[in-house]
Design an enzyme around this catalytic site. Structure first.
Site, PDB file in Angstrom:
ATOM      1  N   ILE A  23      47.028  37.725  35.192  1.00  0.00           N
ATOM      2  CA  ILE A  23      47.544  36.198  35.753  1.00  0.00           C
ATOM      3  C   ILE A  23      49.147  35.467  35.568  1.00  0.00           C
ATOM      4  CG2 ILE A  23      47.310  33.943  35.110  1.00  0.00           C
ATOM      5  CD1 ILE A  23      45.103  35.329  32.559  1.00  0.00           C
TER       6      ILE A  23
ATOM      7  N   THR B 121      43.953  31.046  25.393  1.00  0.00           N
ATOM      8  CA  THR B 121      42.542  31.415  25.783  1.00  0.00           C
ATOM      9  C   THR B 121      41.664  30.492  24.627  1.00  0.00           C
ATOM     10  OG1 THR B 121      40.856  33.469  25.247  1.00  0.00           O
ATOM     11  CG2 THR B 121      42.722  33.199  23.728  1.00  0.00           C
ATOM     12  N   ASP B 122      40.438  30.920  25.452  1.00  0.00           N
ATOM     13  CA  ASP B 122      39.196  29.870  24.850  1.00  0.00           C
ATOM     14  C   ASP B 122      38.936  30.880  22.977  1.00  0.00           C
ATOM     15  OD1 ASP B 122      38.104  31.888  25.890  1.00  0.00           O
ATOM     16  OD2 ASP B 122      36.342  30.356  26.967  1.00  0.00           O
ATOM     17  N   GLU B 123      39.089  32.062  22.892  1.00  0.00           N
ATOM     18  CA  GLU B 123      38.565  32.459  22.750  1.00  0.00           C
ATOM     19  C   GLU B 123      39.193  32.329  20.738  1.00  0.00           C
ATOM     20  OE1 GLU B 123      38.351  36.998  22.478  1.00  0.00           O
ATOM     21  OE2 GLU B 123      38.911  36.847  24.758  1.00  0.00           O
TER      22      GLU B 123
ATOM     23  N   TYR C 172      42.628  39.982  18.624  1.00  0.00           N
ATOM     24  CA  TYR C 172      42.843  39.567  19.789  1.00  0.00           C
ATOM     25  C   TYR C 172      43.253  37.757  19.631  1.00  0.00           C
ATOM     26  CZ  TYR C 172      43.584  37.600  24.366  1.00  0.00           C
ATOM     27  OH  TYR C 172      43.678  36.758  24.987  1.00  0.00           O
TER      28      TYR C 172
ATOM     29  N   LYS D  17      46.464  35.515  18.916  1.00  0.00           N
ATOM     30  CA  LYS D  17      46.190  34.191  20.072  1.00  0.00           C
ATOM     31  C   LYS D  17      45.987  32.818  19.261  1.00  0.00           C
ATOM     32  CE  LYS D  17      47.010  33.851  23.762  1.00  0.00           C
ATOM     33  NZ  LYS D  17      48.173  34.413  24.184  1.00  0.00           N
TER      34      LYS D  17
ATOM     35  N   ASN E  77      37.627  32.926  30.557  1.00  0.00           N
ATOM     36  CA  ASN E  77      37.867  33.826  31.524  1.00  0.00           C
ATOM     37  C   ASN E  77      38.000  33.930  32.665  1.00  0.00           C
ATOM     38  OD1 ASN E  77      36.313  34.829  28.777  1.00  0.00           O
ATOM     39  ND2 ASN E  77      35.706  36.681  29.811  1.00  0.00           N
TER      40      ASN E  77
ATOM     41  N   PHE F  68      35.548  43.012  32.162  1.00  0.00           N
ATOM     42  CA  PHE F  68      34.790  43.414  32.683  1.00  0.00           C
ATOM     43  C   PHE F  68      34.442  43.537  33.899  1.00  0.00           C
ATOM     44  CE2 PHE F  68      30.794  40.778  33.120  1.00  0.00           C
ATOM     45  CZ  PHE F  68      29.542  41.424  32.907  1.00  0.00           C
TER      46      PHE F  68
HETATM   47  P1  NAD Z   1      46.879  41.393  30.826  1.00  0.00           P
HETATM   48  O1  NAD Z   1      46.732  42.575  29.667  1.00  0.00           O
HETATM   49  O2  NAD Z   1      47.068  41.784  32.799  1.00  0.00           O
HETATM   50  O3  NAD Z   1      48.246  40.899  30.975  1.00  0.00           O
HETATM   51  C1  NAD Z   1      49.779  41.021  30.483  1.00  0.00           C
HETATM   52  C2  NAD Z   1      50.520  41.387  30.524  1.00  0.00           C
HETATM   53  O4  NAD Z   1      52.244  41.507  29.473  1.00  0.00           O
HETATM   54  C3  NAD Z   1      51.621  42.954  30.501  1.00  0.00           C
HETATM   55  O5  NAD Z   1      51.643  42.627  32.353  1.00  0.00           O
HETATM   56  C4  NAD Z   1      51.953  43.836  29.998  1.00  0.00           C
HETATM   57  O6  NAD Z   1      52.875  44.210  30.952  1.00  0.00           O
HETATM   58  C5  NAD Z   1      53.286  42.446  29.478  1.00  0.00           C
HETATM   59  N1  NAD Z   1      53.436  43.130  27.795  1.00  0.00           N
HETATM   60  C6  NAD Z   1      52.814  43.117  26.917  1.00  0.00           C
HETATM   61  N2  NAD Z   1      53.131  43.144  25.536  1.00  0.00           N
HETATM   62  C7  NAD Z   1      54.913  43.177  25.947  1.00  0.00           C
HETATM   63  C8  NAD Z   1      55.753  42.530  25.666  1.00  0.00           C
HETATM   64  N3  NAD Z   1      55.745  42.919  23.973  1.00  0.00           N
HETATM   65  N4  NAD Z   1      56.839  42.748  25.874  1.00  0.00           N
HETATM   66  C9  NAD Z   1      57.009  41.973  27.549  1.00  0.00           C
HETATM   67  N5  NAD Z   1      55.785  42.098  28.071  1.00  0.00           N
HETATM   68  C10 NAD Z   1      54.932  42.081  27.500  1.00  0.00           C
HETATM   69  O7  NAD Z   1      47.216  40.056  30.359  1.00  0.00           O
HETATM   70  P2  NAD Z   1      46.796  38.552  31.208  1.00  0.00           P
HETATM   71  O8  NAD Z   1      44.729  38.990  31.741  1.00  0.00           O
HETATM   72  O9  NAD Z   1      47.055  38.362  32.397  1.00  0.00           O
HETATM   73  O10 NAD Z   1      46.781  37.757  29.871  1.00  0.00           O
HETATM   74  C11 NAD Z   1      47.863  36.829  30.540  1.00  0.00           C
HETATM   75  C12 NAD Z   1      47.923  35.587  29.236  1.00  0.00           C
HETATM   76  O11 NAD Z   1      47.057  34.912  29.689  1.00  0.00           O
HETATM   77  C13 NAD Z   1      47.648  36.296  27.953  1.00  0.00           C
HETATM   78  O12 NAD Z   1      48.498  34.936  27.308  1.00  0.00           O
HETATM   79  C14 NAD Z   1      46.195  35.792  27.476  1.00  0.00           C
HETATM   80  O13 NAD Z   1      45.988  35.551  26.026  1.00  0.00           O
HETATM   81  C15 NAD Z   1      46.024  34.515  28.255  1.00  0.00           C
HETATM   82  N6  NAD Z   1      44.661  35.304  28.342  1.00  0.00           N
HETATM   83  C16 NAD Z   1      43.937  35.536  29.633  1.00  0.00           C
HETATM   84  C17 NAD Z   1      42.716  35.286  29.844  1.00  0.00           C
HETATM   85  C18 NAD Z   1      41.496  36.096  31.420  1.00  0.00           C
HETATM   86  O14 NAD Z   1      40.870  36.655  30.955  1.00  0.00           O
HETATM   87  N7  NAD Z   1      42.286  37.454  30.655  1.00  0.00           N
HETATM   88  C19 NAD Z   1      42.095  33.924  29.197  1.00  0.00           C
HETATM   89  C20 NAD Z   1      42.743  32.933  28.901  1.00  0.00           C
HETATM   90  C21 NAD Z   1      44.110  33.207  28.634  1.00  0.00           C
HETATM   91  O1  TDX Z   2      32.422  47.161  30.772  1.00  0.00           O
HETATM   92  C1  TDX Z   2      32.303  45.998  30.047  1.00  0.00           C
HETATM   93  N1  TDX Z   2      30.676  46.000  29.751  1.00  0.00           N
HETATM   94  C2  TDX Z   2      30.428  44.417  29.203  1.00  0.00           C
HETATM   95  O2  TDX Z   2      29.543  44.255  28.962  1.00  0.00           O
HETATM   96  C3  TDX Z   2      32.993  45.424  29.522  1.00  0.00           C
HETATM   97  C4  TDX Z   2      34.636  45.977  29.741  1.00  0.00           C
HETATM   98  C5  TDX Z   2      33.049  44.183  29.243  1.00  0.00           C
HETATM   99  N2  TDX Z   2      32.053  43.413  28.930  1.00  0.00           N
HETATM  100  C6  TDX Z   2      31.112  42.801  28.521  1.00  0.00           C
HETATM  101  C7  TDX Z   2      32.183  41.927  26.734  1.00  0.00           C
HETATM  102  C8  TDX Z   2      32.243  40.008  27.019  1.00  0.00           C
HETATM  103  O3  TDX Z   2      30.974  39.920  26.692  1.00  0.00           O
HETATM  104  O4  TDX Z   2      32.209  41.865  29.085  1.00  0.00           O
HETATM  105  C9  TDX Z   2      32.361  39.520  28.981  1.00  0.00           C
HETATM  106  C10 TDX Z   2      34.201  40.015  29.362  1.00  0.00           C
HETATM  107  O5  TDX Z   2      34.671  41.278  28.575  1.00  0.00           O
HETATM  108  P1  TDX Z   2      36.140  41.273  29.366  1.00  0.00           P
HETATM  109  O6  TDX Z   2      36.573  40.859  30.336  1.00  0.00           O
HETATM  110  O7  TDX Z   2      36.611  42.310  27.738  1.00  0.00           O
HETATM  111  O8  TDX Z   2      36.747  39.512  28.396  1.00  0.00           O
HETATM  112  P2  TDX Z   2      36.651  38.677  27.112  1.00  0.00           P
HETATM  113  O9  TDX Z   2      36.262  39.922  26.022  1.00  0.00           O
HETATM  114  O10 TDX Z   2      35.810  37.416  27.087  1.00  0.00           O
HETATM  115  O11 TDX Z   2      37.899  38.059  27.011  1.00  0.00           O
HETATM  116  C11 TDX Z   2      38.431  37.642  27.694  1.00  0.00           C
HETATM  117  O12 TDX Z   2      38.674  36.765  28.061  1.00  0.00           O
HETATM  118  C12 TDX Z   2      39.291  35.551  26.716  1.00  0.00           C
HETATM  119  C13 TDX Z   2      40.118  38.484  28.375  1.00  0.00           C
HETATM  120  O13 TDX Z   2      40.284  39.675  28.237  1.00  0.00           O
HETATM  121  C14 TDX Z   2      40.945  37.519  27.525  1.00  0.00           C
HETATM  122  O14 TDX Z   2      42.561  37.850  27.253  1.00  0.00           O
HETATM  123  C15 TDX Z   2      40.880  36.173  27.038  1.00  0.00           C
HETATM  124  O15 TDX Z   2      41.771  35.898  26.513  1.00  0.00           O
END
Ligand code: NAD
Ligand code: TDX
Length: 334
Positions: A12, A120-122, A147, A151, A176, A187
């Site tokens: 993100i 996150t909504d989690e 996790y 958060k 997500n 996923f």
């Molecule tokens: P990501 O895992 O793709 O990226 C995380 C980044 O943080 C990486 O570049 C990593 O190197 C860096 N990082 C990790 N530990 C660190 C540290 N100690 N110091 C500096 N950098 C560090 O994560 P993402 O999916 O891009 O998520 C970004 C943010 O959004 C997170 O806070 C996550 O909780 C939140 N979020 C994600 C989702 C989602 O669906 N992916 C949804 C809602 C909220």
């Molecule tokens: O191989 C898979 N098969 C599967 O069924 C994987 C990797 C996941 N899943 C399921 C688990 C969840 O119900 O799919 C859904 C999504 O899984 P993830 O991508 O791991 O996401 P989730 O656990 O929902 O969390 C994500 O959304 C909220 C992000 O990883 C978080 O960083 C964010 O806060």
């Protein structure tokens, strides 16, 4: 305006950097990223000459303090972000999500810097499939995994730093995300790259779990809306009414890639697997005027499939190690 983007080499954060450079010529970006396994330097390569990339840990208080001294705004994306990893070993989640956020809050407190906290909504736990209610800003915190617990703890630190020390912070809790540059452990990109690699997609448990999908660009536009117009100390939920169950998502990916829709495996479930997330983003829409733009999930998925098809160099080097890691715990059950 000097903006520090933590985690800017992750999914993100990298999209936020690209979108900000494209839309906000007045912004100078400093990315602070530890470059963990989740970061990808290639994600920032196209803009490398337009940003500063500092490789470092957000929990390094001296580093963070020196950067904050020369910053107008911190947008804090950095996190350990994958639930499955937090079940295997929560250590880095406590370090980065809790200690790292604490370190940033102390730095912005010292230097009077505006701070936006990405969450996150989690943090709200999960919902029954037939629950008519969705998460709102007043839903009680009830996280399930290491996790989501870290958060949730980080959100509470921010609220305390606002109230106790007057830190100028806002918080957003988003559903997500999907889109380009997402690590293939997650996923949707895992299943897309499985299909592109000739591997059957993997569905956890019964596959009826629901996630509320939002395109990463809609998330990042909402973040800027909150930075520009949000009230200090307030929380805003970000969601685009994108609920879909996991089985349907896999079937849609298979259909869009020309495969039989039953060409996937059921595998062992995630321990403590949250059943359903759903966001009510009325507050963000009515008070701040944000609206999602990427409303057709099927089109968004098709575009995301194209991105992974056209950017194999970005993910191919990660594929074998990612699948080998899953193979140590995951068993096909049907
Ligand atoms: P990501 O895992 O793709 O990226 C995380 C980044 O943080 C990486 O570049 C990593 O190197 C860096 N990082 C990790 N530990 C660190 C540290 N100690 N110091 C500096 N950098 C560090 O994560 P993402 O999916 O891009 O998520 C970004 C943010 O959004 C997170 O806070 C996550 O909780 C939140 N979020 C994600 C989702 C989602 O669906 N992916 C949804 C809602 C909220
Ligand atoms: O191989 C898979 N098969 C599967 O069924 C994987 C990797 C996941 N899943 C399921 C688990 C969840 O119900 O799919 C859904 C999504 O899984 P993830 O991508 O791991 O996401 P989730 O656990 O929902 O969390 C994500 O959304 C909220 C992000 O990883 C978080 O960083 C964010 O806060």
């Amino acid at each position: 305006m000097r903006v520090m983007v933590t985690g800017g080499a992750g999914f993100i954060g990298a999209n936020f950097v690209h979108r900000t450079l494209a839309t906000r010529p007045d912004v100078h970006i400093v990315v602070l990223d530890k470059m963990t396994y989740a970061a990808n330097a290639q994600s920032l390569a196209p803009v490398a000459d337009r940003i500063e990339l500092v490789e470092g840990d957000i929990a390094d208080t001296a580093l963070v303090d020196s950067l904050a001294a020369n910053t107008d705004l911190v947008v804090h994306f950095a996190a350990e972000s994958h639930n499955d990893n937090s079940l295997a070993d929560p250590t880095s989640f406590v370090h980065t999500n809790l200690v790292g956020t604490f370190s940033l809050l102390e730095a912005v407190r010292t230097h009077g810097v505006r701070y936006h906290h990405i969450s996150t909504d989690e943090v709200y736990g999960d919902l029954e499939l037939d629950d008519p209610d969705r998460f709102t800003e007043t839903t009680a915190y009830n996280p399930s995994s290491p996790y989501s617990a870290t958060k949730a703890g980080s959100d509470l630190l921010v609220r305390a730093w606002v109230r106790s020390f007057g830190v100028q912070a806002t918080i957003s809790n988003c559903s997500n995300n999907y889109g380009p540059y997402q690590h293939i452990e997650k996923f949707i990109p895992r299943q897309i790259t499985n299909v592109l690699s000739g591997i059957r997609p993997k569905l956890y448990g019964h596959g009826k779990n629901v996630r509320d999908w939002i395109h990463v660009h809609d998330h990042n536009d909402a973040v800027w809306t909150i930075i520009d117009k949000g009230q200090i100390g307030e929380t805003y939920l970000i969601g685009a009414d994108g609920e879909a169950d996991n089985r349907t998502v896999i079937e849609t990916i298979l259909e869009l890639t020309g495969q039989p829709t039953d060409a996937f495996d059921f595998v062992t479930d995630r321990p403590g697997h949250d059943l359903r997330y759903a966001i009510d983003s009325t507050r963000l829409r009515t008070e701040l005027g944000w609206q999602p733009q990427f409303l057709d999930f099927r089109t968004g998925l098709a575009d995301t499939i194209d991105w992974y098809r056209n950017n194999q160099n970005w993910w191919q080097p990660l594929k074998a190690a990612t699948e080998n890691k899953y193979a140590t715990t995951e068993k096909v059950v049907e």
